[in-house]
Scaffold this active site. Structure first.
Site, PDB file in Angstrom:
ATOM      1  N   CYS A   1       0.867  -1.183   0.000  1.00  0.00           N
ATOM      2  CA  CYS A   1       0.000   0.000   0.000  1.00  0.00           C
ATOM      3  C   CYS A   1       0.899   1.226   0.000  1.00  0.00           C
ATOM      4  O   CYS A   1       2.125   1.085  -0.128  1.00  0.00           O
ATOM      5  CB  CYS A   1      -0.981  -0.005   1.178  1.00  0.00           C
ATOM      6  SG  CYS A   1      -0.194   0.042   2.790  1.00  0.00           S
TER       7      CYS A   1
ATOM      8  N   ASN B   1       2.483   1.482   4.121  1.00  0.00           N
ATOM      9  CA  ASN B   1       2.807   0.232   4.850  1.00  0.00           C
ATOM     10  C   ASN B   1       2.606   0.375   6.349  1.00  0.00           C
ATOM     11  O   ASN B   1       3.303  -0.245   7.146  1.00  0.00           O
ATOM     12  CB  ASN B   1       4.240  -0.250   4.535  1.00  0.00           C
ATOM     13  CG  ASN B   1       4.561  -1.662   4.994  1.00  0.00           C
ATOM     14  OD1 ASN B   1       5.690  -1.951   5.366  1.00  0.00           O
ATOM     15  ND2 ASN B   1       3.599  -2.544   4.988  1.00  0.00           N
TER      16      ASN B   1
ATOM     17  N   CYS C   1      -1.016   0.962   7.360  1.00  0.00           N
ATOM     18  CA  CYS C   1      -2.458   0.723   7.552  1.00  0.00           C
ATOM     19  C   CYS C   1      -2.928  -0.542   6.825  1.00  0.00           C
ATOM     20  O   CYS C   1      -3.086  -1.600   7.436  1.00  0.00           O
ATOM     21  CB  CYS C   1      -3.282   1.923   7.099  1.00  0.00           C
ATOM     22  SG  CYS C   1      -2.899   3.442   7.993  1.00  0.00           S
ATOM     23  N   ARG C   2      -3.138  -0.434   5.504  1.00  0.00           N
ATOM     24  CA  ARG C   2      -3.798  -1.536   4.793  1.00  0.00           C
ATOM     25  C   ARG C   2      -2.918  -2.753   4.571  1.00  0.00           C
ATOM     26  O   ARG C   2      -3.346  -3.887   4.814  1.00  0.00           O
ATOM     27  CB  ARG C   2      -4.338  -1.037   3.439  1.00  0.00           C
ATOM     28  CG  ARG C   2      -5.477  -0.062   3.562  1.00  0.00           C
ATOM     29  CD  ARG C   2      -5.712   0.667   2.258  1.00  0.00           C
ATOM     30  NE  ARG C   2      -4.586   1.539   1.936  1.00  0.00           N
ATOM     31  CZ  ARG C   2      -4.439   2.194   0.795  1.00  0.00           C
ATOM     32  NH1 ARG C   2      -5.363   2.053  -0.149  1.00  0.00           N
ATOM     33  NH2 ARG C   2      -3.403   2.975   0.588  1.00  0.00           N
ATOM     34  N   SER C   3      -1.693  -2.551   4.058  1.00  0.00           N
ATOM     35  CA  SER C   3      -0.885  -3.746   3.741  1.00  0.00           C
ATOM     36  C   SER C   3      -0.456  -4.521   4.997  1.00  0.00           C
ATOM     37  O   SER C   3      -0.365  -5.753   4.935  1.00  0.00           O
ATOM     38  CB  SER C   3       0.307  -3.415   2.832  1.00  0.00           C
ATOM     39  OG  SER C   3       1.205  -2.521   3.437  1.00  0.00           O
TER      40      SER C   3
ATOM     41  N   ASP D   1      -8.004   3.775   1.334  1.00  0.00           N
ATOM     42  CA  ASP D   1      -7.036   4.232   2.331  1.00  0.00           C
ATOM     43  C   ASP D   1      -7.753   4.865   3.533  1.00  0.00           C
ATOM     44  O   ASP D   1      -8.390   5.907   3.388  1.00  0.00           O
ATOM     45  CB  ASP D   1      -6.132   5.268   1.648  1.00  0.00           C
ATOM     46  CG  ASP D   1      -5.084   5.813   2.571  1.00  0.00           C
ATOM     47  OD1 ASP D   1      -5.019   5.367   3.730  1.00  0.00           O
ATOM     48  OD2 ASP D   1      -4.333   6.693   2.133  1.00  0.00           O
TER      49      ASP D   1
HETATM   50  P1  4NP Z   1      -1.609   2.934   3.977  1.00  0.00           P
HETATM   51  O1  4NP Z   1      -2.134   4.340   4.531  1.00  0.00           O
HETATM   52  O2  4NP Z   1      -1.137   3.190   2.572  1.00  0.00           O
HETATM   53  O3  4NP Z   1      -2.812   2.057   4.020  1.00  0.00           O
HETATM   54  O4  4NP Z   1      -0.493   2.511   4.913  1.00  0.00           O
HETATM   55  C1  4NP Z   1      -1.382   5.503   4.462  1.00  0.00           C
HETATM   56  C2  4NP Z   1      -0.436   5.784   5.411  1.00  0.00           C
HETATM   57  C3  4NP Z   1       0.302   6.933   5.338  1.00  0.00           C
HETATM   58  C4  4NP Z   1       0.096   7.830   4.306  1.00  0.00           C
HETATM   59  C5  4NP Z   1      -0.854   7.554   3.342  1.00  0.00           C
HETATM   60  C6  4NP Z   1      -1.583   6.388   3.410  1.00  0.00           C
HETATM   61  N1  4NP Z   1       0.823   9.053   4.248  1.00  0.00           N
HETATM   62  O5  4NP Z   1       0.595   9.826   3.309  1.00  0.00           O
HETATM   63  O6  4NP Z   1       1.668   9.300   5.102  1.00  0.00           O
END
Ligand code: 4NP
Length: 157
Positions: A11, A14, A16-18, A127
């Site tokens: 994702c 790395n 939240c989702r992954s 997200d």
């Molecule tokens: P993830 O969520 O891709 O599911 O881990 C996010 C975590 C951080 C950010 C964006 C999405 N960020 O922009 O910092």
């Protein structure tokens, strides 16, 4: 004995989702006694969160769903991943675009949306990072569980 099949969950951050997808895969693998057949990791497209533990809402969602033994530190995807893993899963279409932009012309990995395996056809795992609560994390967990279950049912002998 045949080689293990390897899956990489990707994702943007790395955190939240992954990590949720990785934890769900690991948990299903352990429950089904498939540790000798599969390996799973997760990684980010951006390096911003490298070394961090998952978002507290991801970890609390996993705990609420009975997954208490997951630990992870964020890392960024690299070129070697495309020949180490058999499947590289993105969570949304932006992820897939970014993964494909990094992908070497010839490589081992097949790049797919994890949600393409969801029997409920909720293909995009949105997200939830900027949400004000953790409902989006529970939704992501449920989507991951449905897709990982269907994927393992399809590819495990
Ligand atoms: P993830 O969520 O891709 O599911 O881990 C996010 C975590 C951080 C950010 C964006 C999405 N960020 O922009 O910092």
């Amino acid at each position: 004995m045949s080689q293990k099949k390897r899956v990489l969950m990707i994702c943007l951050g790395n955190i939240c989702r992954s990590p949720i997808a990785e934890a769900v895969f690991e948990n299903e693998m352990n429950k089904r006694g498939l540790k000798n057949q599969w390996e799973v990791e997760s990684a980010a497209l951006i390096g911003y969160h490298t070394g961090k533990v998952p978002d507290y809402r991801a970890l609390s969602t996993l705990k609420e769903n009975g997954i208490t033994n997951y630990s992870h530190r964020a890392r960024q995807i690299n070129k070697d991943d495309f020949n180490k893993f058999d499947w590289i899963f993105g969570m949304d279409n932006d992820n897939i675009q970014d993964i494909n932009a990094l992908k070497p012309k010839e490589c081992r990995a097949k790049v797919e949306l994890l949600g393409s395996y969801d029997p409920n056809r909720e293909v995009i795992i949105r997200d939830p990072y900027y949400d004000i609560d953790s409902a989006g994390f529970q939704k992501a967990y449920e989507q991951c569980l449905r897709s990982v279950t269907a994927f393992l049912n399809k590819y495990t002998n």
